[in-house]
Design a protein around this motif. Structure first.
Motif, PDB file in Angstrom:
ATOM      1  N   LYS A 117       0.826  -1.202   0.000  1.00 47.53           N
ATOM      2  CA  LYS A 117       0.000   0.000   0.000  1.00 47.53           C
ATOM      3  C   LYS A 117       0.866   1.261   0.000  1.00 47.53           C
ATOM      4  N   VAL A 118       0.356   2.287  -0.663  1.00 48.87           N
ATOM      5  CA  VAL A 118       1.092   3.542  -0.762  1.00 48.87           C
ATOM      6  C   VAL A 118       1.129   4.250   0.589  1.00 48.87           C
ATOM      7  N   ILE A 119       2.282   4.787   0.906  1.00 50.18           N
ATOM      8  CA  ILE A 119       2.459   5.560   2.141  1.00 50.18           C
ATOM      9  C   ILE A 119       2.285   7.049   1.855  1.00 50.18           C
ATOM     10  N   SER A 120       2.934   7.504   0.785  1.00 47.16           N
ATOM     11  CA  SER A 120       2.897   8.926   0.483  1.00 47.16           C
ATOM     12  C   SER A 120       3.295   9.159  -0.967  1.00 47.16           C
ATOM     13  N   THR A 121       2.774  10.244  -1.560  1.00 46.35           N
ATOM     14  CA  THR A 121       3.179  10.669  -2.899  1.00 46.35           C
ATOM     15  C   THR A 121       3.437  12.171  -2.871  1.00 46.35           C
ATOM     16  N   GLU A 122       4.353  12.615  -3.734  1.00 49.78           N
ATOM     17  CA  GLU A 122       4.667  14.049  -3.792  1.00 49.78           C
ATOM     18  C   GLU A 122       5.418  14.343  -5.081  1.00 49.78           C
ATOM     19  N   PHE A 123       5.304  15.568  -5.565  1.00 45.52           N
ATOM     20  CA  PHE A 123       6.169  15.989  -6.677  1.00 45.52           C
ATOM     21  C   PHE A 123       6.911  17.256  -6.270  1.00 45.52           C
ATOM     22  N   PHE A 124       8.123  17.391  -6.821  1.00 46.51           N
ATOM     23  CA  PHE A 124       9.025  18.470  -6.445  1.00 46.51           C
ATOM     24  C   PHE A 124       9.472  19.197  -7.717  1.00 46.51           C
ATOM     25  N   ASP A 125       9.065  20.435  -7.828  1.00 49.53           N
ATOM     26  CA  ASP A 125       9.365  21.252  -8.999  1.00 49.53           C
ATOM     27  C   ASP A 125      10.848  21.611  -9.008  1.00 49.53           C
ATOM     28  N   MET A 126      11.540  21.227 -10.071  1.00 52.78           N
ATOM     29  CA  MET A 126      12.967  21.513 -10.172  1.00 52.78           C
ATOM     30  C   MET A 126      13.266  22.623 -11.169  1.00 52.78           C
ATOM     31  N   TRP A 127      12.233  23.357 -11.578  1.00 53.94           N
ATOM     32  CA  TRP A 127      12.434  24.487 -12.472  1.00 53.94           C
ATOM     33  C   TRP A 127      12.209  25.814 -11.764  1.00 53.94           C
ATOM     34  N   GLU A 128      11.226  25.845 -10.891  1.00 56.70           N
ATOM     35  CA  GLU A 128      10.882  27.086 -10.208  1.00 56.70           C
ATOM     36  C   GLU A 128      10.727  26.810  -8.715  1.00 56.70           C
ATOM     37  N   GLY A 129      11.407  27.572  -7.903  1.00 56.36           N
ATOM     38  CA  GLY A 129      11.357  27.369  -6.456  1.00 56.36           C
ATOM     39  C   GLY A 129      12.488  26.488  -5.980  1.00 56.36           C
ATOM     40  N   GLU A 130      12.648  26.437  -4.657  1.00 57.35           N
ATOM     41  CA  GLU A 130      13.720  25.636  -4.058  1.00 57.35           C
ATOM     42  C   GLU A 130      13.107  24.415  -3.367  1.00 57.35           C
ATOM     43  N   PHE A 131      13.043  23.313  -4.115  1.00 59.07           N
ATOM     44  CA  PHE A 131      12.411  22.105  -3.596  1.00 59.07           C
ATOM     45  C   PHE A 131      13.377  20.921  -3.507  1.00 59.07           C
ATOM     46  N   SER A 132      14.633  21.151  -3.850  1.00 57.70           N
ATOM     47  CA  SER A 132      15.611  20.071  -3.778  1.00 57.70           C
ATOM     48  C   SER A 132      15.812  19.622  -2.336  1.00 57.70           C
ATOM     49  N   GLY A 133      15.888  20.591  -1.409  1.00 60.15           N
ATOM     50  CA  GLY A 133      16.043  20.254   0.006  1.00 60.15           C
ATOM     51  C   GLY A 133      14.860  19.479   0.553  1.00 60.15           C
ATOM     52  N   PRO A 134      13.610  19.978   0.358  1.00 62.62           N
ATOM     53  CA  PRO A 134      12.447  19.208   0.818  1.00 62.62           C
ATOM     54  C   PRO A 134      12.376  17.814   0.202  1.00 62.62           C
ATOM     55  N   MET A 135      12.790  17.655  -1.058  1.00 67.88           N
ATOM     56  CA  MET A 135      12.781  16.332  -1.668  1.00 67.88           C
ATOM     57  C   MET A 135      13.797  15.424  -0.990  1.00 67.88           C
TER      58      MET A 135
END
Length: 232
Positions: A117-135
């Motif tokens: 069963k799935v625990i969690s899903t998410e997408f991280f925008d790597m073009w706009e914003g700083e989401f590398s750290g949260p990923m």
């Protein structure tokens, strides 16, 4: 003479009776049934046409079914700007446009391997914003005994930092160091256990080899397969 007249009269009477019976039969029997009967008579002697049954749909649209005691999975990257990425596991669409949880960048689904069963899903925008750290945090917080399934849509590299690349490389990725602007990339990893060597875990595509189908964007790529459920 009288005998000939009698014969002609009898023949005329028989013809009238035959015509009337035919008219009565045509009026009683429905036209569809009559046409069907005539068609069946015409088809006598022809070889029957045997049609194969339609193929049974397999989990995650595999061509052939996974063996009992296996999980089915299919990872599909985005293609161009409009064709969104998809992640399917055990015939459940974890990430898709229809579910409204797919986006530009790197899309990740985390699955509990014991339950499937799935625990969690998410997408991280790597073009706009700083989401590398949260990923990076999202990946490191995945519990032991889980699967991580990753696919790109559009650009997954422009703001991807080395810390995030290192976290993905530690899960077994080799191509994460080679990812470029708008590369199509798919990857499946296990945390806390080892996947069999025969399982294709990763693919990447940097160039459009589809006759400019996506106006210079790399075409979508996918991996699919079956994972034994008894690995942990």
């Amino acid at each position: 003479n009288c005998r000939n007249v009698a014969k002609l009269s009898g023949l005329a009477f028989a013809s009238v009776c035959a015509w009337y019976l035919g008219y009565l039969f045509a009026d009683i029997v429905p036209e569809d049934s009559l046409s069907s009967a005539i068609e069946n008579l015409q088809n006598i002697g022809e070889k029957p046409v045997i049609k194969p049954p339609p193929p049974k749909r397999q989990k995650c649209d595999h061509w052939s079914p996974c063996s009992p005691g296996s999980y089915a999975y299919r990872l599909l990257s985005g293609g161009g700007k409009e064709k969104m990425a998809k992640i399917c596991f055990e015939d459940e669409m974890l990430i898709s446009e229809q579910k409204g949880n797919v986006g530009r960048g790197i899309n990740i689904a985390i699955v509990n391997f014991k339950t499937g069963k799935v625990i969690s899903t998410e997408f991280f925008d790597m073009w706009e914003g700083e989401f590398s750290g949260p990923m990076t945090t999202f990946i490191k917080n995945a519990p032991q005994g889980s699967l991580l399934l990753m696919v790109t849509h559009d650009d997954g590299s422009s703001r991807l930092k080395d810390d995030a690349k290192k976290a993905i490389a530690e899960l077994g990725s080799k191509e994460i160091w080679n990812i470029k602007f708008r590369s199509s990339w798919v990857f499946i990893a296990a945390k806390g256990f080892k996947l069999p060597d025969y399982i294709q875990r990763e693919r990447i595509n940097h160039s459009d080899n589809s006759k400019n189908r996506y106006n210079g964007w790399p075409a979508e790529i996918q991996i699919e397969g079956c994972i034994p459920t008894n690995l942990i």
